[in-house]
Design an enzyme around this catalytic site. Sequence first.
Site, short mmCIF file in Angstrom:
data_model
loop_
_atom_site.label_atom_id
_atom_site.label_comp_id
_atom_site.label_asym_id
_atom_site.label_seq_id
_atom_site.Cartn_x
_atom_site.Cartn_y
_atom_site.Cartn_z
N HIS A 17 0.84 -1.20 0.00
CA HIS A 17 0.00 0.00 0.00
C HIS A 17 0.87 1.26 0.00
O HIS A 17 0.63 2.20 -0.76
CB HIS A 17 -0.89 0.06 1.25
N LYS A 41 -16.06 -7.32 4.07
CA LYS A 41 -14.88 -7.75 4.83
C LYS A 41 -15.11 -7.49 6.31
O LYS A 41 -15.71 -6.49 6.70
CB LYS A 41 -13.64 -6.96 4.38
N SER A 131 -3.06 -7.42 2.80
CA SER A 131 -3.42 -7.32 4.22
C SER A 131 -3.88 -8.67 4.75
O SER A 131 -3.62 -9.01 5.91
CB SER A 131 -4.53 -6.29 4.41
#
Length: 164
Positions: A17, A41, A131
């Site tokens: 990121h 999520k 992630s």
Amino acid sequence: MKTVVCPGSFDPITNGHLDIIKRAAKLFDNVIVLVANNISKTGNFTIEERCEMINTVIAQETNLTNVKVESFDGLLVDYIKNNNVSAVVKGLRAVSDFEYEFQMALTNRHLYNDFETLFFTPANENMYLSSSIVRQIGSFGGDISDFVPHCILDTINKKFVNHN
């Protein structure tokens, strides 16, 4: 002044990121890292914790003075309409990312066509990084130090220890 948004869940922010954010900051006047609430999520970190971690990372980087962090709960196109955004920058690691992000870009363009979606490929060392991988390794006590900015490593590790 051209403003772009780098949206994502950033749960947590990774070196991948950060790479995309740094590259966007070199190309555009203003970069907004938009921490989104993704209803599909389940987050390990709250929106506030994610924003705080990203702000910590941004503060450590001297060349990111044109980057700010915000959160948003809603449609990305609504945020874009209300904040004079020129483009959305997304990172693509694999073909599976492309399929999803391409579909989202076309849908967003259908909803509001006054902005562009730009796709950045990650640096080679971040091609596999996500992630989800960080959360999986960290939740089992594995070493995530090569995957996340060092200034937030302790924060992330503490969260995993408290969840186990």
